[in-house]
Design a protein around this motif. Structure first.
Motif, PDB file in Angstrom:
ATOM      1  N   PHE A 148       0.827  -1.203   0.000  1.00  0.00           N
ATOM      2  CA  PHE A 148       0.000   0.000   0.000  1.00  0.00           C
ATOM      3  C   PHE A 148       0.866   1.260   0.000  1.00  0.00           C
ATOM      4  CE2 PHE A 148      -2.150   3.350   2.500  1.00  0.00           C
ATOM      5  CZ  PHE A 148      -3.212   3.616   1.648  1.00  0.00           C
ATOM      6  N   LEU A 149       1.905   1.260   0.825  1.00  0.00           N
ATOM      7  CA  LEU A 149       2.794   2.416   0.884  1.00  0.00           C
ATOM      8  C   LEU A 149       3.510   2.635  -0.441  1.00  0.00           C
ATOM      9  CD1 LEU A 149       4.265   1.923   4.466  1.00  0.00           C
ATOM     10  CD2 LEU A 149       2.923   3.885   3.698  1.00  0.00           C
ATOM     11  N   ASN A 150       3.912   1.565  -1.093  1.00  0.00           N
ATOM     12  CA  ASN A 150       4.568   1.703  -2.406  1.00  0.00           C
ATOM     13  C   ASN A 150       3.630   2.337  -3.423  1.00  0.00           C
ATOM     14  OD1 ASN A 150       7.008   0.643  -1.575  1.00  0.00           O
ATOM     15  ND2 ASN A 150       6.495  -1.450  -2.186  1.00  0.00           N
ATOM     16  N   GLU A 151       2.331   2.047  -3.274  1.00  0.00           N
ATOM     17  CA  GLU A 151       1.331   2.589  -4.192  1.00  0.00           C
ATOM     18  C   GLU A 151       0.998   4.044  -3.889  1.00  0.00           C
ATOM     19  OE1 GLU A 151      -3.448   2.007  -5.071  1.00  0.00           O
ATOM     20  OE2 GLU A 151      -2.329   0.378  -4.126  1.00  0.00           O
ATOM     21  N   ILE A 152       0.815   4.350  -2.625  1.00  0.00           N
ATOM     22  CA  ILE A 152       0.302   5.672  -2.250  1.00  0.00           C
ATOM     23  C   ILE A 152       1.412   6.663  -1.906  1.00  0.00           C
ATOM     24  CG2 ILE A 152       0.059   5.284   0.258  1.00  0.00           C
ATOM     25  CD1 ILE A 152      -2.526   6.963  -2.065  1.00  0.00           C
ATOM     26  N   GLY A 153       2.564   6.152  -1.524  1.00  0.00           N
ATOM     27  CA  GLY A 153       3.651   7.001  -1.053  1.00  0.00           C
ATOM     28  C   GLY A 153       3.996   8.180  -1.946  1.00  0.00           C
ATOM     29  N   PRO A 154       4.077   7.986  -3.278  1.00  0.00           N
ATOM     30  CA  PRO A 154       4.441   9.105  -4.153  1.00  0.00           C
ATOM     31  C   PRO A 154       3.459  10.280  -4.110  1.00  0.00           C
ATOM     32  CG  PRO A 154       4.733   7.023  -5.297  1.00  0.00           C
ATOM     33  CD  PRO A 154       4.014   6.716  -4.015  1.00  0.00           C
ATOM     34  N   PHE A 155       2.248  10.061  -3.586  1.00  0.00           N
ATOM     35  CA  PHE A 155       1.228  11.111  -3.559  1.00  0.00           C
ATOM     36  C   PHE A 155       1.159  11.834  -2.211  1.00  0.00           C
ATOM     37  CE2 PHE A 155      -0.058   7.830  -6.573  1.00  0.00           C
ATOM     38  CZ  PHE A 155      -0.212   8.583  -7.728  1.00  0.00           C
ATOM     39  N   LEU A 156       2.024  11.444  -1.268  1.00  0.00           N
ATOM     40  CA  LEU A 156       1.976  11.996   0.083  1.00  0.00           C
ATOM     41  C   LEU A 156       3.138  12.944   0.347  1.00  0.00           C
ATOM     42  CD1 LEU A 156       1.098   8.780   2.152  1.00  0.00           C
ATOM     43  CD2 LEU A 156      -0.489  10.444   1.155  1.00  0.00           C
ATOM     44  N   LYS A 196      11.329  -0.744  13.745  1.00  0.00           N
ATOM     45  CA  LYS A 196      12.408  -1.576  13.217  1.00  0.00           C
ATOM     46  C   LYS A 196      12.055  -2.312  11.923  1.00  0.00           C
ATOM     47  CE  LYS A 196      14.473  -2.447  17.773  1.00  0.00           C
ATOM     48  NZ  LYS A 196      14.812  -3.484  18.772  1.00  0.00           N
ATOM     49  N   THR A 197      10.773  -2.491  11.660  1.00  0.00           N
ATOM     50  CA  THR A 197      10.353  -3.302  10.509  1.00  0.00           C
ATOM     51  C   THR A 197      10.519  -2.539   9.199  1.00  0.00           C
ATOM     52  OG1 THR A 197       8.757  -4.511  11.855  1.00  0.00           O
ATOM     53  CG2 THR A 197       8.419  -4.553   9.482  1.00  0.00           C
ATOM     54  N   ASP A 198      11.044  -3.207   8.213  1.00  0.00           N
ATOM     55  CA  ASP A 198      11.210  -2.629   6.875  1.00  0.00           C
ATOM     56  C   ASP A 198       9.862  -2.645   6.154  1.00  0.00           C
ATOM     57  OD1 ASP A 198      11.932  -1.801   4.366  1.00  0.00           O
ATOM     58  OD2 ASP A 198      13.315  -3.466   3.962  1.00  0.00           O
ATOM     59  N   LEU A 199       9.335  -1.457   5.909  1.00  0.00           N
ATOM     60  CA  LEU A 199       8.072  -1.333   5.170  1.00  0.00           C
ATOM     61  C   LEU A 199       8.283  -0.629   3.832  1.00  0.00           C
ATOM     62  CD1 LEU A 199       5.636  -0.374   8.099  1.00  0.00           C
ATOM     63  CD2 LEU A 199       5.961  -2.629   7.056  1.00  0.00           C
TER      64      LEU A 199
END
Length: 266
Positions: free
Chosen positions: A102-110, A162-165
């Motif tokens: 989800f972050l890979n999808e939405i991240g560029p718009f944030l 610590k988790t890689d997201l």
């Protein structure tokens, strides 16, 4: 700069229906120079929201509408106040891959984002620990003790750091002591400082900032910010970046209680 980095919106199913304009205008009236709208991001598709009305976050179908609405007020008020487009992302153990996708999808718009822990898994399933005092009490009972409940919450917060997201993982951790929300009803009876310090250690190591969240001051069974002032002072002294957040779910709360934590914000 006076910035409120944790503001909700009419897209929050469990918040008010105050308009985005009303949030912005209240922020400007209180002298804020900028705000970030951080609406609760859609939960992973496989995850079943455990609260009765299943209203912990916005539906995926309205996400695009939310982003467009924030862009509209961003343009409308650009000469008055800076507005950042953001989300509050849930860290849920067992759903790391879905969250990363989800972050890979939405991240560029944030422009900004917060990573928070609300949901914890017990032997009986997931619980939203801050939904109400009854849910928290069940969570503590399922954990076996109040101390175990605190440990489970802090462990999840530390794991969220610590988790890689992925590349777009939020760099700010939301309300790191949310487990204190019902502390007056359920006094801990033990010192959780060592558990909190472990989170501060992780924040330093992984270079994340902390949400200095004043919503707890306005909760009748809490009466303190998340985290409390002694923790804020320690985090400040250790050079951990701190950002004020009202966690406003209604426009009247934007910028609330800023003065309580202002001395520790750069």
């Amino acid at each position: 700069m006076l910035h409120d980095g944790h503001v909700h919106s009419p897209f929050c199913p469990h918040g008010s229906k105050d308009s985005l304009d009303s949030y912005v205008e209240k922020a400007a009236a209180r002298g804020l120079k900028s705000i970030t709208f951080t609406e609760h991001a859609p939960l992973p598709e496989r995850f079943i929201d455990p609260v009765p009305e299943q209203d912990s976050s916005m539906d995926r179908q309205v996400l695009d509408e939310y982003l467009r609405a924030v862009e509209t007020v961003k343009e409308k008020y650009k000469n008055i106040i800076e507005i950042r487009t953001g989300l509050e992302i849930d860290y849920i153990e067992g759903f790391e891959k879905e969250t990363t996708d989800f972050l890979n999808e939405i991240g560029p718009f944030l422009d900004d984002a917060i990573l928070s822990v609300h949901f914890l898994k017990t032997k009986k399933g997931y619980v939203c620990i801050d939904f109400d005092e009854h849910a928290f009490q069940r969570f503590a009972e399922d954990c076996g003790s109040l101390k175990a409940a605190y440990e489970a919450y802090y462990d999840a917060v530390e794991k969220s750091i610590k988790t890689d997201l992925g590349l777009y993982k939020p760099k700010r951790i939301g309300h790191m002591t949310l487990v204190h929300k019902f502390k007056k009803l359920f006094p801990a009876g033990f010192d959780d400082t060592p558990l909190i310090r472990s989170i501060l250690d992780a924040a330093l190591k992984y270079q994340v900032s902390l949400d200095i969240n004043t919503a707890g001051i306005r909760k009748m069974h809490c009466g303190e910010p998340y985290p409390p002032l002694p923790v804020i002072k320690e985090a400040f002294s250790r050079g951990i970046p701190l950002m004020y957040g009202s966690d406003a779910h209604m426009s009247s709360d934007v910028g609330k209680d800023y003065e309580t934590v202002a001395p520790f914000l750069k």
